[in-house]
Scaffold this active site. Structure first.
Site, PDB file in Angstrom:
ATOM      1  N   GLU A 188      -0.905  -5.885   8.829  1.00  0.00           N
ATOM      2  CA  GLU A 188      -1.447  -5.755   7.470  1.00  0.00           C
ATOM      3  C   GLU A 188      -2.249  -6.997   7.102  1.00  0.00           C
ATOM      4  OE1 GLU A 188       0.578  -4.938   3.057  1.00  0.00           O
ATOM      5  OE2 GLU A 188       1.662  -4.457   4.906  1.00  0.00           O
TER       6      GLU A 188
ATOM      7  N   GLU B 237      -4.191  -9.317  -2.940  1.00  0.00           N
ATOM      8  CA  GLU B 237      -3.321  -8.776  -3.977  1.00  0.00           C
ATOM      9  C   GLU B 237      -3.545  -9.505  -5.294  1.00  0.00           C
ATOM     10  OE1 GLU B 237       0.400  -7.379  -1.191  1.00  0.00           O
ATOM     11  OE2 GLU B 237       0.332  -9.485  -1.800  1.00  0.00           O
TER      12      GLU B 237
END
Length: 281
Positions: free
Chosen positions: A151, A155
């Site tokens: 990943e 964010e």
């Protein structure tokens, strides 16, 4: 709950797509429907694209919409196409009260139908400012797809709209990536450009064309191609120390996206603001 903005029947039909489980942290704990999903050969990666959402409907061949499941016990909302709308040339992600069997709220996520590897990933978006929420742009693959959990994350926590968190996961290990950064603006007030460049030797993160972080340790650089995700969700439980506590208010938490692009290595830049362009950084 206020009425969805410009949510036409034709758009709703365009957004109801085959369910594909979505993800970020702790993805293997999610509850997913037992529906068949298209098989994807992870060795064949997608090519360059630029999506400015100018078409009347969301591109079904490029994007799936998460529908009808909850990721983990600490996600406070059920993925639903009703929480996604497309007024004009942008996508709007919301968190709204709409009770389901699992949760009292629904939230929105889209994911690419293809997987992508090394290259440049870019988004222009405006984040939520509601505590307890997370707006995110990331790549992911994991056990559900028959791969290790790899990943790369950008964010934007609603409790801290003046910060951006950058992160990588490799084979299920969370490396945290560069430190949380403060780019000098409130990400919920206006649109900004976020990007990362993924090469075999490094991951470089950018905000508004300026490099803000870098990962060069080989152990912290994912190797598996992943799907591209855009998501807005509310958290609870174990997520509260990170995101804060989500509380319902008159203001609906919203994330807006104007542009998403992926540029394969060696391909020309696709829009003037791209970090791939000579003047984009």
């Amino acid at each position: 709950m206020r009425s969805p903005v410009l949510r036409a029947a034709s758009l709703a039909a365009a957004l109801v797509l085959p369910a594909l489980p979505a993800t970020a942290q702790d993805s293997e704990e999610r509850t997913a429907p037992e529906t068949a999903m298209p098989e994807t050969d992870m060795l064949e990666t997608g090519g360059s694209f630029l999506d400015t959402f100018e078409a009347e409907q969301l591109d079904r061949e490029r994007w799936y919409v998460a529908e009808g499941w909850v990721n983990t016990p600490d996600h406070d909302c059920t993925w639903s196409a009703t929480a996604l709308s497309k007024p004009g040339d942008r996508l709007i992600f919301e968190i709204e009260r709409e009770p389901t069997a699992e949760r009292d709220f629904v939230c929105a996520e889209v994911q690419s139908t293809e997987v992508y590897g090394h290259g440049t990933y870019e988004v222009r978006m405006r984040a939520s400012d509601a505590p307890g929420t997370l707006a995110a742009f990331f790549t992911y693959t994991g056990p559900y797809f028959g791969d290790p959990h790899d990943e790369i994350d950008i964010e934007l926590p609603g409790a801290r709209p003046e910060s951006v968190e950058l992160n990588t996961w490799v084979d299920g290990d969370d490396f945290g990536g560069p430190d949380e950064i403060t780019p000098g603006f409130d990400a919920s007030r206006d649109f900004h450009d976020y990007a990362f460049e993924w090469t075999p030797d490094a991951i470089r993160f950018f905000v508004d064309g300026e490099q803000v972080g870098e990962v060069t340790d080989p152990a912290q650089i994912p190797t598996s191609p992943g799907k591209i995700f855009l998501t807005l969700y509310s958290g609870r439980g174990a997520y509260e120390p990170w995101l804060g506590r989500f509380r319902e208010s008159e203001s609906v938490p919203t994330m807006a996206v104007e542009r998403v692009a992926y540029t394969a290595p060696g391909e020309p830049c696709q829009f003037p603001e791209s970090i791939v362009c000579e003047g984009g950084r």
